[in-house]
Design a protein around this motif. Structure first.
Motif, PDB file in Angstrom:
ATOM      1  N   GLY A  42       0.823  -1.204   0.000  1.00 21.28           N
ATOM      2  CA  GLY A  42       0.000   0.000   0.000  1.00 21.28           C
ATOM      3  C   GLY A  42       0.857   1.254   0.000  1.00 21.28           C
ATOM      4  N   HIS A  43       1.904   1.261   0.821  1.00 24.24           N
ATOM      5  CA  HIS A  43       2.810   2.409   0.859  1.00 24.24           C
ATOM      6  C   HIS A  43       3.484   2.651  -0.487  1.00 24.24           C
ATOM      7  CE1 HIS A  43       3.494   1.740   5.440  1.00 24.24           C
ATOM      8  NE2 HIS A  43       2.727   2.801   5.287  1.00 24.24           N
ATOM      9  N   VAL A  44       4.101   1.611  -1.043  1.00 23.85           N
ATOM     10  CA  VAL A  44       4.885   1.830  -2.261  1.00 23.85           C
ATOM     11  C   VAL A  44       3.996   2.172  -3.454  1.00 23.85           C
ATOM     12  CG1 VAL A  44       6.909   0.527  -1.496  1.00 23.85           C
ATOM     13  CG2 VAL A  44       5.121  -0.656  -2.773  1.00 23.85           C
ATOM     14  N   THR A  45       2.788   1.624  -3.492  1.00 22.60           N
ATOM     15  CA  THR A  45       1.850   1.975  -4.556  1.00 22.60           C
ATOM     16  C   THR A  45       1.438   3.440  -4.421  1.00 22.60           C
ATOM     17  OG1 THR A  45       1.025  -0.290  -4.644  1.00 22.60           O
ATOM     18  CG2 THR A  45      -0.365   1.407  -5.621  1.00 22.60           C
ATOM     19  N   TYR A  46       1.098   3.840  -3.208  1.00 27.71           N
ATOM     20  CA  TYR A  46       0.716   5.222  -2.935  1.00 27.71           C
ATOM     21  C   TYR A  46       1.858   6.181  -3.280  1.00 27.71           C
ATOM     22  CZ  TYR A  46       0.362   9.407  -0.068  1.00 27.71           C
ATOM     23  OH  TYR A  46       0.379  10.699   0.367  1.00 27.71           O
ATOM     24  N   LEU A  47       3.072   5.857  -2.861  1.00 30.50           N
ATOM     25  CA  LEU A  47       4.216   6.730  -3.133  1.00 30.50           C
ATOM     26  C   LEU A  47       4.479   6.860  -4.630  1.00 30.50           C
ATOM     27  CD1 LEU A  47       6.501   5.584  -0.195  1.00 30.50           C
ATOM     28  CD2 LEU A  47       5.469   7.867  -0.474  1.00 30.50           C
ATOM     29  N   ALA A  48       4.351   5.764  -5.364  1.00 30.41           N
ATOM     30  CA  ALA A  48       4.538   5.816  -6.823  1.00 30.41           C
ATOM     31  C   ALA A  48       3.447   6.672  -7.473  1.00 30.41           C
ATOM     32  CB  ALA A  48       4.550   4.410  -7.405  1.00 30.41           C
ATOM     33  N   GLN A  49       2.211   6.536  -7.005  1.00 30.04           N
ATOM     34  CA  GLN A  49       1.114   7.348  -7.541  1.00 30.04           C
ATOM     35  C   GLN A  49       1.337   8.829  -7.243  1.00 30.04           C
ATOM     36  OE1 GLN A  49      -1.981   4.934  -5.450  1.00 30.04           O
ATOM     37  NE2 GLN A  49      -3.117   5.311  -7.340  1.00 30.04           N
ATOM     38  N   ALA A  50       1.784   9.126  -6.040  1.00 29.34           N
ATOM     39  CA  ALA A  50       2.040  10.518  -5.660  1.00 29.34           C
ATOM     40  C   ALA A  50       3.144  11.098  -6.537  1.00 29.34           C
ATOM     41  CB  ALA A  50       2.415  10.603  -4.177  1.00 29.34           C
ATOM     42  N   ALA A  52       4.048  10.267  -9.459  1.00 30.53           N
ATOM     43  CA  ALA A  52       3.605  10.391 -10.855  1.00 30.53           C
ATOM     44  C   ALA A  52       2.906  11.728 -11.111  1.00 30.53           C
ATOM     45  CB  ALA A  52       2.681   9.228 -11.222  1.00 30.53           C
ATOM     46  N   LEU A  53       2.513  12.426 -10.066  1.00 33.94           N
ATOM     47  CA  LEU A  53       1.854  13.726 -10.218  1.00 33.94           C
ATOM     48  C   LEU A  53       2.846  14.860 -10.472  1.00 33.94           C
ATOM     49  CD1 LEU A  53      -0.750  13.422  -7.320  1.00 33.94           C
ATOM     50  CD2 LEU A  53      -1.194  13.242  -9.784  1.00 33.94           C
ATOM     51  N   GLY A  54       4.139  14.585 -10.306  1.00 28.68           N
ATOM     52  CA  GLY A  54       5.140  15.635 -10.478  1.00 28.68           C
ATOM     53  C   GLY A  54       6.444  15.093 -11.025  1.00 28.68           C
ATOM     54  N   ALA A  55       7.470  15.951 -10.995  1.00 31.08           N
ATOM     55  CA  ALA A  55       8.787  15.587 -11.519  1.00 31.08           C
ATOM     56  C   ALA A  55       9.755  15.161 -10.425  1.00 31.08           C
ATOM     57  CB  ALA A  55       9.380  16.768 -12.290  1.00 31.08           C
ATOM     58  N   ALA A  56       9.426  15.477  -9.169  1.00 26.57           N
ATOM     59  CA  ALA A  56      10.261  15.111  -8.025  1.00 26.57           C
ATOM     60  C   ALA A  56       9.371  15.059  -6.790  1.00 26.57           C
ATOM     61  CB  ALA A  56      11.378  16.133  -7.827  1.00 26.57           C
ATOM     62  N   MET A  57       9.851  14.346  -5.738  1.00 23.78           N
ATOM     63  CA  MET A  57       9.022  14.212  -4.548  1.00 23.78           C
ATOM     64  C   MET A  57       9.858  14.252  -3.274  1.00 23.78           C
ATOM     65  SD  MET A  57       6.005  11.486  -3.618  1.00 23.78           S
ATOM     66  CE  MET A  57       6.986   9.998  -3.543  1.00 23.78           C
ATOM     67  N   VAL A  58       9.338  14.988  -2.292  1.00 26.59           N
ATOM     68  CA  VAL A  58       9.879  15.049  -0.942  1.00 26.59           C
ATOM     69  C   VAL A  58       8.915  14.298  -0.032  1.00 26.59           C
ATOM     70  CG1 VAL A  58      10.450  16.556   1.008  1.00 26.59           C
ATOM     71  CG2 VAL A  58      10.951  17.298  -1.340  1.00 26.59           C
ATOM     72  N   VAL A  59       9.468  13.442   0.840  1.00 28.21           N
ATOM     73  CA  VAL A  59       8.638  12.709   1.786  1.00 28.21           C
ATOM     74  C   VAL A  59       9.050  13.083   3.206  1.00 28.21           C
ATOM     75  CG1 VAL A  59       7.980  10.427   2.654  1.00 28.21           C
ATOM     76  CG2 VAL A  59       8.275  10.784   0.198  1.00 28.21           C
ATOM     77  N   GLY A  60       8.077  13.568   3.976  1.00 26.42           N
ATOM     78  CA  GLY A  60       8.272  13.848   5.393  1.00 26.42           C
ATOM     79  C   GLY A  60       7.951  12.604   6.194  1.00 26.42           C
ATOM     80  N   VAL A  61       8.810  12.284   7.165  1.00 30.06           N
ATOM     81  CA  VAL A  61       8.655  11.081   7.977  1.00 30.06           C
ATOM     82  C   VAL A  61       8.517  11.476   9.449  1.00 30.06           C
ATOM     83  CG1 VAL A  61       9.738   8.901   8.669  1.00 30.06           C
ATOM     84  CG2 VAL A  61      10.070   9.770   6.350  1.00 30.06           C
ATOM     85  N   ASN A  62       7.462  10.998  10.084  1.00 30.40           N
ATOM     86  CA  ASN A  62       7.280  11.254  11.508  1.00 30.40           C
ATOM     87  C   ASN A  62       8.439  10.653  12.301  1.00 30.40           C
ATOM     88  OD1 ASN A  62       4.403  10.932  10.300  1.00 30.40           O
ATOM     89  ND2 ASN A  62       4.054  11.992  12.229  1.00 30.40           N
ATOM     90  N   THR A  63       8.989  11.416  13.246  1.00 33.60           N
ATOM     91  CA  THR A  63      10.002  10.861  14.145  1.00 33.60           C
ATOM     92  C   THR A  63       9.343   9.832  15.058  1.00 33.60           C
ATOM     93  OG1 THR A  63       9.609  12.523  15.839  1.00 33.60           O
ATOM     94  CG2 THR A  63      11.361  12.997  14.195  1.00 33.60           C
ATOM     95  N   ASP A  64      10.166   9.093  15.789  1.00 31.49           N
ATOM     96  CA  ASP A  64       9.640   8.102  16.723  1.00 31.49           C
ATOM     97  C   ASP A  64       8.706   8.752  17.744  1.00 31.49           C
ATOM     98  OD1 ASP A  64      11.293   6.389  15.346  1.00 31.49           O
ATOM     99  OD2 ASP A  64      12.750   6.152  16.970  1.00 31.49           O
ATOM    100  N   ALA A  65       9.119   9.899  18.290  1.00 33.10           N
ATOM    101  CA  ALA A  65       8.284  10.594  19.285  1.00 33.10           C
ATOM    102  C   ALA A  65       6.963  11.041  18.669  1.00 33.10           C
ATOM    103  CB  ALA A  65       9.035  11.796  19.852  1.00 33.10           C
ATOM    104  N   SER A  66       7.011  11.502  17.427  1.00 32.57           N
ATOM    105  CA  SER A  66       5.803  11.936  16.735  1.00 32.57           C
ATOM    106  C   SER A  66       4.849  10.759  16.508  1.00 32.57           C
ATOM    107  CB  SER A  66       6.192  12.593  15.403  1.00 32.57           C
ATOM    108  OG  SER A  66       5.066  12.942  14.654  1.00 32.57           O
ATOM    109  N   VAL A  67       5.397   9.609  16.132  1.00 35.38           N
ATOM    110  CA  VAL A  67       4.569   8.407  15.938  1.00 35.38           C
ATOM    111  C   VAL A  67       3.896   8.027  17.254  1.00 35.38           C
ATOM    112  CG1 VAL A  67       4.581   5.940  15.373  1.00 35.38           C
ATOM    113  CG2 VAL A  67       5.927   7.529  13.992  1.00 35.38           C
ATOM    114  N   LYS A  68       4.647   8.055  18.333  1.00 32.83           N
ATOM    115  CA  LYS A  68       4.079   7.695  19.640  1.00 32.83           C
ATOM    116  C   LYS A  68       2.920   8.622  20.009  1.00 32.83           C
ATOM    117  CE  LYS A  68       7.979   5.285  21.660  1.00 32.83           C
ATOM    118  NZ  LYS A  68       7.420   3.999  21.335  1.00 32.83           N
TER     119      LYS A  68
END
Length: 164
Positions: A42-50, A52-68
């Motif tokens: 699900g993640h990799v399909t979503y990321l590939a679809q996202a 495909a909407l542009g020429a480059a992509m930045v992904v923000g990742v929640n830190t461990d504390a943020s996930v908690k």
């Protein structure tokens, strides 16, 4: 000792370096974010679809504390921030990976100034953090429907059931 091939390590940046790194990427620039705890189809399909909407992509990742703070469970995340970022950096559809410790990725969005902001189908466009800002500078906001209903939580539940 930590080792990442240079082509992956070069994709990892910080909030401080994000504005210049993002500005140097081809346009239109896509931004998305998430925990990406145990990377699945699900993640990799979503990321590939996202991407495909542009020429480059930045992904923000929640830190461990943020996930908690998201309340996903006492044992979450399963994988630490550095590991989740390294796995994401290895994906060809991702150009930059940056961690955020805040409850929302708004600081990252303002720093990256993406042309396109994307979240998964469980988010309505009206509820996507940063939507007003991105639209305000002429960008677009998308909620991508899930093609594969997968989640780290359901994977962990399945593992736990088989251990009983």
């Amino acid at each position: 000792m930590t080792y990442l091939p240079p082509e992956f390590e070069n994709k990892i940046c910080t909030l401080d370096t994000l504005p210049d790194r993002a500005a140097a990427l081809p346009k239109p620039l896509v931004f998305t974010n998430g925990c990406f705890d145990i990377l699945h189809r699900g993640h990799v399909t979503y990321l590939a679809q996202a991407r495909a909407l542009g020429a480059a992509m930045v992904v923000g990742v929640n830190t461990d504390a943020s996930v908690k703070r998201l309340g996903k469970g006492d044992d979450r995340p399963i994988n630490c921030t550095a590991d989740r970022m390294a796995v994401l950096a290895a994906l060809s559809c991702i150009d930059l990976v940056v961690a955020f410790d805040d409850d929302t990725p708004l600081q990252l969005i303002l720093a990256a100034r993406p042309d396109i902001l994307v979240k998964g189908g469980d988010w309505s466009v009206d509820n996507i953090v940063g939507a007003n800002e991105v639209k305000g500078w002429g960008g677009a906001v998308h909620s991508i429907p899930f093609l594969f209903e997968r989640s780290t939580t359901s994977t962990l539940n399945k593992i736990r059931q088989t251990q009983r």
